[in-house]
Design an enzyme around this catalytic site. Structure first.
Site, mmCIF file in Angstrom:
data_model
loop_
_atom_site.group_PDB
_atom_site.id
_atom_site.type_symbol
_atom_site.label_atom_id
_atom_site.label_comp_id
_atom_site.label_asym_id
_atom_site.label_seq_id
_atom_site.Cartn_x
_atom_site.Cartn_y
_atom_site.Cartn_z
ATOM 1 N N ARG A 151 0.845 -1.199 0.000
ATOM 2 C CA ARG A 151 0.000 0.000 0.000
ATOM 3 C C ARG A 151 0.878 1.246 0.000
ATOM 4 O O ARG A 151 1.791 1.379 0.811
ATOM 5 C CB ARG A 151 -0.910 0.005 1.240
ATOM 6 C CG ARG A 151 -1.680 1.307 1.474
ATOM 7 C CD ARG A 151 -2.860 1.436 0.522
ATOM 8 N NE ARG A 151 -3.486 2.745 0.586
ATOM 9 C CZ ARG A 151 -4.545 3.043 1.303
ATOM 10 N NH1 ARG A 151 -5.107 2.127 2.070
ATOM 11 N NH2 ARG A 151 -5.054 4.257 1.276
ATOM 12 N N ARG A 190 -5.763 1.133 -4.802
ATOM 13 C CA ARG A 190 -4.859 0.636 -3.755
ATOM 14 C C ARG A 190 -4.829 -0.884 -3.747
ATOM 15 O O ARG A 190 -5.829 -1.529 -4.043
ATOM 16 C CB ARG A 190 -5.254 1.167 -2.386
ATOM 17 C CG ARG A 190 -6.654 0.769 -1.962
ATOM 18 C CD ARG A 190 -7.224 1.731 -0.988
ATOM 19 N NE ARG A 190 -7.827 2.813 -1.729
ATOM 20 C CZ ARG A 190 -8.783 3.580 -1.279
ATOM 21 N NH1 ARG A 190 -9.252 3.422 -0.094
ATOM 22 N NH2 ARG A 190 -9.291 4.536 -2.011
ATOM 23 N N ASP A 233 -6.573 -1.881 1.618
ATOM 24 C CA ASP A 233 -7.012 -0.836 2.538
ATOM 25 C C ASP A 233 -7.673 -1.539 3.711
ATOM 26 O O ASP A 233 -8.532 -2.407 3.504
ATOM 27 C CB ASP A 233 -8.014 0.086 1.837
ATOM 28 C CG ASP A 233 -8.451 1.257 2.701
ATOM 29 O OD1 ASP A 233 -7.605 1.795 3.433
ATOM 30 O OD2 ASP A 233 -9.635 1.633 2.636
ATOM 31 N N ASP A 279 -9.553 -0.586 7.277
ATOM 32 C CA ASP A 279 -10.087 0.462 8.143
ATOM 33 C C ASP A 279 -10.684 -0.151 9.401
ATOM 34 O O ASP A 279 -11.326 -1.201 9.346
ATOM 35 C CB ASP A 279 -11.200 1.240 7.432
ATOM 36 C CG ASP A 279 -10.686 2.130 6.307
ATOM 37 O OD1 ASP A 279 -9.518 2.557 6.376
ATOM 38 O OD2 ASP A 279 -11.462 2.393 5.373
#
Length: 165
Positions: free
Chosen positions: A84, A96, A99, A101
């Site tokens: 990343r 990307r 990811d 989160d």
């Protein structure tokens, strides 16, 4: 510290998207993070920067003893190790490899410059709400107590396709 129940959103739209998500989940399991449930994979239309490939997304429910900032730093390191790019070499909210989160961390409400929990845009994203309600249909939004599934009608127009396991 007792274990906290956390929900993570994983997404990828470059290269072998499914491998990137699986590699991230394997790396997460090698840390002090135990995955207890995984949603189906969802193929989703990009939301913010729309001129990019569609994403593959998944939500994972985990238990961890890591504090929120420790968890964040661990996930950022895993993202870096999986290729990343962030900073000047990357388009913000653009393509990307991976990811990760933090959506929820127990019932915590955290508002720091580097970390906001609940994730500030999770209620605006079908690619988060569909998979999280798949694995936790009765989960409620911390602070409001409103069921997460009640936010789904507002994002129903966002394009998403659940992939068969």
């Amino acid at each position: 510290m007792a274990s906290k129940l956390v929900y993570l959103s994983l997404g990828s739209n470059i290269g072998d998207r499914e491998k990137a998500i699986n590699d991230a989940l394997i790396a997460i399991e090698h840390e002090q993070i135990h995955i207890t449930a995984r949603s189906s994979l969802y193929e989703t239309e990009p939301q913010d920067v729309t001129d990019q490939p569609w994403f593959l997304n998944q939500v994972a429910c985990c238990e961890t003893r890591l504090f929120p900032l420790q968890l964040l730093n661990t996930l950022l390191r895993i993202e870096r190790e999986l290729g990343r790019l962030r900073g000047s070499g990357a388009i913000r909210r653009g393509p990307r490899t991976i990811d990760i989160d933090i959506l929820l961390y127990g019932s915590a409400n955290i508002d720091l410059p580097q970390l906001a929990i609940p994730h500030p845009r999770m209620l605006e994203r079908r690619f988060v709400l569909e998979p999280i309600t798949e694995i936790a249909p009765d989960l409620k939004m911390p602070g409001t107590g409103k069921p997460l599934k009640s936010y789904l009608p507002a994002v129903a127009a966002q394009k998403l396709r659940k992939l068969l396991p």
